[in-house]
Scaffold this active site. Structure first.
Site, PDB file in Angstrom:
ATOM      1  N   ASN A   9       0.934  -0.988  -0.085  1.00 49.20           N
ATOM      2  CA  ASN A   9      -0.043   0.079  -0.028  1.00 49.20           C
ATOM      3  C   ASN A   9       0.905   1.227   0.012  1.00 49.20           C
ATOM      4  O   ASN A   9       1.286   1.422   1.165  1.00 49.20           O
ATOM      5  CB  ASN A   9      -0.794  -0.029   1.265  1.00 49.20           C
ATOM      6  N   TRP A  10       0.972   1.984  -1.099  1.00 47.54           N
ATOM      7  CA  TRP A  10       1.969   2.911  -1.254  1.00 47.54           C
ATOM      8  C   TRP A  10       1.222   4.446  -0.762  1.00 47.54           C
ATOM      9  O   TRP A  10       2.090   5.336  -0.611  1.00 47.54           O
ATOM     10  CB  TRP A  10       1.998   3.175  -2.734  1.00 47.54           C
ATOM     11  N   LYS A  11       0.235   4.361  -0.285  1.00 48.18           N
ATOM     12  CA  LYS A  11      -0.348   5.397   0.446  1.00 48.18           C
ATOM     13  C   LYS A  11      -0.420   6.666  -0.549  1.00 48.18           C
ATOM     14  O   LYS A  11      -0.108   6.428  -1.424  1.00 48.18           O
ATOM     15  CB  LYS A  11       0.173   5.554   2.080  1.00 48.18           C
ATOM     16  N   HIS A  94      -9.382   1.024   5.456  1.00 48.38           N
ATOM     17  CA  HIS A  94      -8.085   1.169   6.191  1.00 48.38           C
ATOM     18  C   HIS A  94      -8.038   1.951   7.329  1.00 48.38           C
ATOM     19  O   HIS A  94      -8.890   2.934   7.407  1.00 48.38           O
ATOM     20  CB  HIS A  94      -7.001   1.651   4.959  1.00 48.38           C
ATOM     21  N   GLU A  96      -6.713   4.456   8.408  1.00 44.54           N
ATOM     22  CA  GLU A  96      -6.438   5.820   8.184  1.00 44.54           C
ATOM     23  C   GLU A  96      -7.752   6.343   7.630  1.00 44.54           C
ATOM     24  O   GLU A  96      -8.132   7.651   8.002  1.00 44.54           O
ATOM     25  CB  GLU A  96      -5.189   6.084   7.147  1.00 44.54           C
ATOM     26  N   GLU A 166      -4.852  -5.064  11.113  1.00 47.16           N
ATOM     27  CA  GLU A 166      -3.824  -4.084  11.109  1.00 47.16           C
ATOM     28  C   GLU A 166      -4.191  -3.413  12.553  1.00 47.16           C
ATOM     29  O   GLU A 166      -4.867  -2.536  12.602  1.00 47.16           O
ATOM     30  CB  GLU A 166      -3.847  -3.018   9.999  1.00 47.16           C
ATOM     31  N   GLY A 172       2.965   2.217  10.858  1.00 46.97           N
ATOM     32  CA  GLY A 172       3.668   3.299  10.686  1.00 46.97           C
ATOM     33  C   GLY A 172       4.518   3.729  11.735  1.00 46.97           C
ATOM     34  O   GLY A 172       5.269   4.934  11.970  1.00 46.97           O
ATOM     35  N   SER A 212       3.768  -2.188  10.250  1.00 50.12           N
ATOM     36  CA  SER A 212       5.183  -2.055  10.562  1.00 50.12           C
ATOM     37  C   SER A 212       5.979  -3.574  10.093  1.00 50.12           C
ATOM     38  O   SER A 212       6.954  -3.948  10.853  1.00 50.12           O
ATOM     39  CB  SER A 212       5.652  -2.075  11.909  1.00 50.12           C
ATOM     40  N   GLY A 233       3.122  -1.330   4.277  1.00 50.83           N
ATOM     41  CA  GLY A 233       2.877   0.145   3.948  1.00 50.83           C
ATOM     42  C   GLY A 233       4.283   0.608   3.717  1.00 50.83           C
ATOM     43  O   GLY A 233       4.839   0.378   2.425  1.00 50.83           O
ATOM     44  N   GLY A 234       5.056   1.315   4.778  1.00 52.40           N
ATOM     45  CA  GLY A 234       6.351   1.907   4.543  1.00 52.40           C
ATOM     46  C   GLY A 234       7.279   1.040   3.598  1.00 52.40           C
ATOM     47  O   GLY A 234       8.089   1.438   2.782  1.00 52.40           O
TER      48      GLY A 234
HETATM   49  P1  PGA Z   1       2.985   0.371   7.763  1.00 61.34           P
HETATM   50  O1  PGA Z   1       1.395   0.122   7.087  1.00 61.34           O
HETATM   51  O2  PGA Z   1       3.615  -0.978   7.003  1.00 61.34           O
HETATM   52  O3  PGA Z   1       3.746   1.410   7.094  1.00 61.34           O
HETATM   53  O4  PGA Z   1       3.034   0.135   9.126  1.00 61.34           O
HETATM   54  C1  PGA Z   1       0.777  -0.789   7.126  1.00 61.34           C
HETATM   55  C2  PGA Z   1      -0.576  -0.281   6.377  1.00 61.34           C
HETATM   56  O5  PGA Z   1      -1.090   0.785   6.750  1.00 61.34           O
HETATM   57  O6  PGA Z   1      -1.241  -0.710   5.713  1.00 61.34           O
END
Ligand code: PGA
Length: 249
Positions: A9-11, A94, A96, A166, A172, A212, A233-234
Site C-alpha cells: 500500500n503506497w499510500k 483502512h 487511516e 492491522e 507506521g 510495521s 505500507g512503508g
Molecule cells: P506500515 O503500514 O507497514 O507502514 O505500518 C501498513 C498499512 O497501513 O497498511
C-alpha cells in the site's frame, strides 16, 4: 491450501514517474514468483502503473473507493472508474480512512458490497486502537468490524474477500504486534468466518497482517498458522525492502 498474498500500500507517495519505475523493478524481481502480489499506488498513478504491469502477474490495487456508482459525489472514485483502469483489488476500511477521515462500519460495508458487485476483490482492513487494546477489548472491536463490514456478503462472494488485521498502534510506528499476538486475532477472525459462513469458507479465507512489516519480521509472522499474507505500507515503497518481504524464507 491458502495462497500467500502480499500487498503493498503506497499510500500518498510517489508521482507517476517514481511509481512506474518502482513497478518496473518489481516486475523483473517477481517474474517467477508463485505468491499472489498486489501493489496499490495512489489514484493519480494507477493508469501509468497499469501500463507498466500489463502482461505481468502483479495485481493492481486501489487504496479506496467511493460508495456509489456515479453522480454528484465530488472527490469520489467509482468502481467502474477503477475496473476501467485494470484495477482488480481495492483496499477498504483502512485505519487511516476510519480514524483520520471518519469512515464508519456502515459506509465501509456499502463500499464492500459495491466493490464485490463489480467483481473487484477487496482487502477489508480491521484492527483495534491502542486504547482499545489497553482496555482489553481488541477481540470485540475486530469481531465487530468484520461482522459489520461483511453484512450482506454471500459465501460465494467471500472468494473475493481478504481480511487484513492491522492493529492501529502498529501502523507506521515501528511497533509490530508479536507474531503470537497477531496470530491470536487471526485465529479469532477465522473462527468468526467459520461461524458466519462455513468451515470451508473460514478455512479458505486469506487473512493478512499489517503494521510495521519489515524484511526482518516477515518470516516470523508468516510462519504463524493463521497469517496468510501481509499488507505492507512503508516497506513497500522501495524495491529492495518489498522484494525481500515477498521473497522471505
Ligand atoms: P506500515 O503500514 O507497514 O507502514 O505500518 C501498513 C498499512 O497501513 O497498511
Amino acid at each position: 491450501m491458502r495462497k500467500v498474498f502480499i500487498a503493498g500500500n503506497w499510500k500518498m507517495h510517489k508521482n507517476r514517474v517514481e511509481a512506474a519505475s518502482l513497478a518496473g523493478e518489481l516486475i523483473s524481481a517477481f517474474s517467477g514468483e508463485k505468491k499472489k502480489i498486489m501493489i496499490a499506488p495512489p489514484f493519480t498513478a494507477l493508469a501509468t502503473v497499469a501500463e507498466v504491469l500489463k502482461g505481468s502477474k502483479i495485481l493492481l490495487g486501489a487504496q479506496n473507493m467511493g460508495p456509489e456508482e456515479k453522480g454528484a459525489h465530488t472527490g469520489e472514485i467509482s468502481p467502474q472508474m477503477l475496473t476501467e483502469l485494470g484495477v482488480s483489488v481495492v483496499i477498504l476500511g483502512h485505519s487511516e480512512r476510519r480514524h483520520v477521515y471518519g469512515e464508519g462500519d456502515e459506509l465501509i460495508n456499502r463500499k464492500v458490497l459495491l466493490a464485490l458487485k463489480h467483481n473487484l476483490e477487496i482487502i477489508l482492513c480491521v484492527g483495534e486502537t491502542l486504547d482499545e487494546r489497553e482496555k482489553d477489548i481488541a477481540a470485540q472491536v475486530v469481531e465487530n468490524q468484520v461482522v459489520e463490514g461483511l453484512k450482506g456478503v454471500s459465501e460465494k462472494a467471500m472468494k473475493q474477500v481478504t481480511i487484513a488485521y492491522e492493529p492501529v498502534w502498529a501502523i507506521g510506528t515501528g511497533r509490530t504486534a508479536t507474531a503470537g499476538d497477531a496470530d491470536t486475532i487471526h485465529t479469532l477472525i477465522r473462527g468468526l468466518l467459520i461461524r458466519l459462513y462455513s468451515k470451508k469458507a473460514g478455512e479458505e479465507a486469506v487473512i493478512q497482517y499489517g503494521g510495521s512489516v519489515k524484511p526482518d519480521n516477515t518470516a516470523e509472522l508468516m510462519n504463524m498458522e493463521n497469517i496468510d499474507g501481509l499488507l505492507v505500507g512503508g516497506a513497500s515503497l522501495t524495491a529492495d525492502t518489498f522484494i525481500k518481504i515477498v521473497k522471505y524464507e
